[in-house]
Design a protein around this motif. Structure first.
Motif, PDB file in Angstrom:
ATOM      1  N   VAL A  74     -41.462  21.553  35.291  1.00 60.84           N
ATOM      2  CA  VAL A  74     -40.202  22.602  35.289  1.00 60.84           C
ATOM      3  C   VAL A  74     -39.727  22.923  33.780  1.00 60.84           C
ATOM      4  O   VAL A  74     -39.684  24.115  33.425  1.00 60.84           O
ATOM      5  N   PHE A 147     -29.914  27.461  39.229  1.00 64.91           N
ATOM      6  CA  PHE A 147     -31.315  27.559  39.145  1.00 64.91           C
ATOM      7  C   PHE A 147     -32.217  26.347  39.405  1.00 64.91           C
ATOM      8  O   PHE A 147     -33.187  26.295  40.177  1.00 64.91           O
ATOM      9  N   ASN A 150     -32.023  25.676  43.472  1.00 62.13           N
ATOM     10  CA  ASN A 150     -33.023  26.883  44.067  1.00 62.13           C
ATOM     11  C   ASN A 150     -34.472  26.186  43.956  1.00 62.13           C
ATOM     12  O   ASN A 150     -35.218  26.223  45.008  1.00 62.13           O
ATOM     13  N   ILE A 151     -34.991  25.738  42.941  1.00 62.01           N
ATOM     14  CA  ILE A 151     -36.371  25.244  42.599  1.00 62.01           C
ATOM     15  C   ILE A 151     -36.398  24.099  43.668  1.00 62.01           C
ATOM     16  O   ILE A 151     -37.691  23.949  44.372  1.00 62.01           O
ATOM     17  N   PHE A 152     -35.601  23.188  43.945  1.00 58.82           N
ATOM     18  CA  PHE A 152     -35.781  21.882  44.576  1.00 58.82           C
ATOM     19  C   PHE A 152     -35.299  21.995  46.060  1.00 58.82           C
ATOM     20  O   PHE A 152     -35.433  21.112  46.691  1.00 58.82           O
ATOM     21  N   TRP A 178     -29.519  33.052  42.511  1.00 62.82           N
ATOM     22  CA  TRP A 178     -30.401  31.922  42.773  1.00 62.82           C
ATOM     23  C   TRP A 178     -29.748  31.074  43.956  1.00 62.82           C
ATOM     24  O   TRP A 178     -30.144  30.071  44.254  1.00 62.82           O
TER      25      TRP A 178
ATOM     26  N   MET B   1     -46.707  18.846  42.652  1.00 65.41           N
ATOM     27  CA  MET B   1     -46.033  20.149  42.751  1.00 65.41           C
ATOM     28  C   MET B   1     -46.563  21.024  41.602  1.00 65.41           C
ATOM     29  O   MET B   1     -46.030  20.396  40.144  1.00 65.41           O
ATOM     30  N   LYS B   3     -46.284  23.900  39.159  1.00 66.53           N
ATOM     31  CA  LYS B   3     -45.482  24.757  38.651  1.00 66.53           C
ATOM     32  C   LYS B   3     -46.258  26.020  37.868  1.00 66.53           C
ATOM     33  O   LYS B   3     -47.159  25.945  37.401  1.00 66.53           O
ATOM     34  N   THR B   4     -45.272  26.996  37.873  1.00 65.94           N
ATOM     35  CA  THR B   4     -45.766  28.070  37.040  1.00 65.94           C
ATOM     36  C   THR B   4     -46.090  27.581  35.609  1.00 65.94           C
ATOM     37  O   THR B   4     -45.563  26.914  35.199  1.00 65.94           O
ATOM     38  N   ALA B 375     -36.853  36.170  40.988  1.00 67.83           N
ATOM     39  CA  ALA B 375     -35.837  35.332  40.231  1.00 67.83           C
ATOM     40  C   ALA B 375     -35.725  33.811  40.909  1.00 67.83           C
ATOM     41  O   ALA B 375     -35.588  33.194  40.457  1.00 67.83           O
ATOM     42  N   ARG B 376     -35.960  34.037  42.238  1.00 62.72           N
ATOM     43  CA  ARG B 376     -35.885  32.676  43.063  1.00 62.72           C
ATOM     44  C   ARG B 376     -37.064  31.856  42.963  1.00 62.72           C
ATOM     45  O   ARG B 376     -37.093  30.713  43.090  1.00 62.72           O
ATOM     46  N   SER B 377     -38.267  32.648  42.815  1.00 60.98           N
ATOM     47  CA  SER B 377     -39.467  31.733  42.451  1.00 60.98           C
ATOM     48  C   SER B 377     -39.947  31.431  41.334  1.00 60.98           C
ATOM     49  O   SER B 377     -40.360  30.320  40.673  1.00 60.98           O
ATOM     50  N   GLY B 379     -37.519  32.024  38.432  1.00 60.14           N
ATOM     51  CA  GLY B 379     -36.536  31.556  37.787  1.00 60.14           C
ATOM     52  C   GLY B 379     -36.065  32.633  36.664  1.00 60.14           C
ATOM     53  O   GLY B 379     -34.988  32.408  35.848  1.00 60.14           O
ATOM     54  N   ILE B 381     -34.283  36.538  35.820  1.00 65.98           N
ATOM     55  CA  ILE B 381     -33.801  37.617  36.731  1.00 65.98           C
ATOM     56  C   ILE B 381     -34.396  38.863  35.913  1.00 65.98           C
ATOM     57  O   ILE B 381     -34.020  39.058  34.616  1.00 65.98           O
TER      58      ILE B 381
END
Lengths: 455, 455
Positions: A74, A147, A150-152, A178, B1, B3-4, B375-377, B379, B381
């Motif tokens: 992250v 933030f 929301n990720i976890f 979020w 996991m 991530k982006t 935003a939720r995936s 991070g 906005i």
């Protein structure tokens, strides 16, 4: 025309460990005390509020604690954060000093806070926490934890200090985006909030009050835990990724700081930039001056007393050895909401007591003046909290000029001010007021304390 | 996991040239016409408004135009901008498509706009301009030019579209912080503004009106020039640093896009990401689909007419060959203020006419829905303008899913939404309205046109 220089670290240089300064401090911190018995408590007393891994970190004496791969993944969304040589600011100040700043505003929430928010959400998720509660001042911490939760996939309730809730409605919108629930603290949802409101229905709130509310909510619900954005040892430790990266970036710039500066609320931003440099002082005999820059309206480091006090206003938390203005102290509603906290974390307090770090206090107006100078020369509009660090850097750069010395100054620009433009509006309109604390106001809450003193 | 992933280009890879797509277009753009005589005009006609170097760039047929070292020095404050693989969004959509985005919100002003603002301020400074005027919609362009003029020491007057001025007061504060003067357009300071106000005192304003005001002010003062944030050839060209960096970053990711997407106002953000890829189509036979994503409430590309029209509402500018809804068209006050423009730039219009690019229109609600998903995936906005590109990327990713095909989609995230939280508030509160244009509304302003048509 030589412009501001950006120093970028490759992604693989994101630290693999957090630095635990407890391993290197000449004098250890004193133990926390039980709020009722006032006897030293062990880590198990924190179990209702925090996951075990964070409690272990809180008391660990290991120098390096591995950052889980999931957390580093992250971090990669915005880390390593850039470090800049502020050539334009230097030119504006006409100083022989070299000024560098580490910029944490590049994170999704816009400050350094996600460094610990992500770690805390991760460990909570690992240990089955369904829901977290927390407080937030200016909203930086609440945004960061929103933030991260929301990720976890963890629910979140945020108690936001009323004065900031009113000054900065868009921080609430960000938390909502979020998926977090946000309340204006003090609320009527908790006994703590009700108590404060019954004494002062117009209370502007404070971080101490909001902590009481969030702790009470977490303690009264089995599946819910609590998360704190500063003050505690593990929180400050998570922020040491900042200073570790900065050390490597200063190397890339072929330079090393004489002075390292962070603004100061509970200690997480200051600790994040300063602890890794202090580690070099302790282990390698370096002599970096580390300066905590606090607001004059909430001067716990420069005017407070080193003694045991509660972390919250109502008195629900363990007693912590801290520089404090008294846990009932409610700071003036300055715009740097993230610095409106009555006390300092145990580690930072011990370091100050031992004269291993310094502290300086700055007035709101001189901070905004420095912030606007910075925005016009370096192009980034800083958070009002960060303006304290800038004011301190400007002051030290001008001292260097007076002395005709070339010093190297590094400060942490903890966040951007895009959610604080109303404060800048007030500043430009000449409406920002100075809050000059009288000696009486300063000591009123300290006098009320019946918590243990420290010899 | 997993991530982006962030893909970072080293600083030395900041492009040394802008890419001028005019060198490679199969059909050149038609010449601009004099607003009075309606005869083709030469570059000298633009001299009262623009510095010579920008006029040369406007008509240049050179493929590569060198970026001055001073401009690259300023670019280094935030460039190269990061490119991300949006793994979390892919997972949320459960699509076989790979989605990448280039993120321009890392600039000090928070969008791609400084790429050209810095260049324009630089050339104006070189040629002795003391003061610039400009218009701004959502405030992204005004902020960017304020930032750039502050760097080069040029005064700036900004005419900000009234609906955005009211919706986004903090963009004004940002411009003020960088020393610019900001007016709510239409104003009573210009004949153009007075004319509009006399017809409709409650006019929400439009980019076309604000351009009229800014152009009029510049034309009436010798030491003052005018600066435009989109539409013109040189403006779009300055943005090609985006696509050039993206090509290198896609190489680093061992991938190449099938589809490239940009939101569309006047063309600068779309051109910035798409033109370098189109260059590969033209010169190397690549087959990248480039899609411009525009708002349904201002659908010049999908519903407009290709003909000569004015760049401003009052009719002060040269006539430009463009897809237009008519220069008097005043779009509904949607929150994506930067896309509320009646026409498209000459290059983009010619490319669309020649079917070398595509265009799609999106409704406001589906854009915010996509933006919140993002935003939720991921991070970040996004700005409401950028939400159009996201909506398009989501649509194409879901088509790929339906077809069971793995496609590579790249879009430009033109800016962050930190100054647009009131729009997100309205969305969450269910108060955002859809603006469905009737056929009559759509054609009313086109019918009024007496400008030359194009066969």
């Amino acid at each position: 025309m030589e412009k501001t220089k950006k120093i970028i670290l490759p992604e693989k240089e994101i630290p693999e460990h957090w630095y635990n300064i407890q391993a290197d401090m000449p004098n250890p911190t004193l133990p926390p005390l039980h709020p009722g018995t006032k006897q030293p408590i062990g880590p198990e007393a924190l179990a209702p509020l925090f996951p075990m891994e964070l409690i272990k970190q809180e008391v660990s004496q290991e120098r390096w604690i591995e950052i889980p791969e999931e957390v580093r993944e992250v971090y990669k969304m915005w880390r390593p954060s850039p470090l800049f040589r502020a050539k334009n600011l230097e030119k504006l100040l006409d100083t022989p000093a070299k000024i560098y700043y580490k910029y944490e505003g590049v994170s999704p929430a816009g400050s350094h806070k996600p460094n610990t928010a992500v770690a805390q959400a991760y460990y909570n998720k690992q240990e089955g926490t369904k829901k977290l509660t927390t407080e937030t001042g200016a909203g930086q911490w609440g945004s960061a934890l929103s933030f991260a939760c929301n990720i976890f996939g963890i629910e979140l309730e945020v108690y936001m200090v009323r004065v900031s809730f009113d000054q900065k409605p868009y921080r609430k919108s960000m938390m909502n985006t979020w998926g977090a629930k946000v309340f204006s603290s003090p609320t009527n949802l908790t006994e703590s909030g009700k108590k404060v409101l019954s004494e002062n229905p117009d209370s502007p709130g404070s971080l101490g009050i909001a902590i009481s509310e969030a702790v009470e909510r977490a303690a009264s619900d089995g599946g819910t835990k609590y998360s704190l954005g500063s003050v505690l040892n593990h929180v400050l430790m998570h922020q040491t990724v900042i200073g570790q990266e900065a050390i490597k970036q200063m190397e890339m710039a072929n330079d090393f700081p004489d002075i390292v500066i962070g603004c100061f609320g509970g200690g997480s931003n200051f600790g994040g930039i300063a602890f890794p440099f202090l580690g070099l002082n302790f282990r390698e005999g370096k002599k970096v001056r580390c300066i905590a820059a606090e607001p004059s309206s909430c001067p716990k480091l420069t005017k407070g007393e080193f003694r045991y006090d509660f972390g919250d206003t109502v008195g629900l938390t363990p007693l912590i050895p801290m520089y404090t203005l008294g846990h009932t102290f409610v700071p003036a509603p300055i715009h740097a909401g993230g610095l409106r906290y009555h006390g300092a974390g145990a580690i930072v307090s011990q370091l100050l007591k031992d004269k291993l770090i310094e502290a300086q206090a700055f007035h709101q107006l001189e901070c905004f003046d420095a912030g606007v100078k910075f925005a016009r020369s370096e192009g980034i509009i800083p958070a009002p909290e960060s303006n304290h660090a800038i004011a301190c850097a400007v002051k030290e750069a001008l001292i260097a000029k007076e002395e005709g010395k070339s010093k190297t100054i590094l400060f942490n620009l903890s966040g951007h001010g895009y959610f604080d433009m109303s404060a800048y509006d007030a500043y430009f309109a000449g409406k920002l007021v100075e809050h000059h604390l009288t000696e009486e106001e300063l000591h009123a809450d300290l006098k009320k304390l019946d918590t243990p003193t420290i010899a």
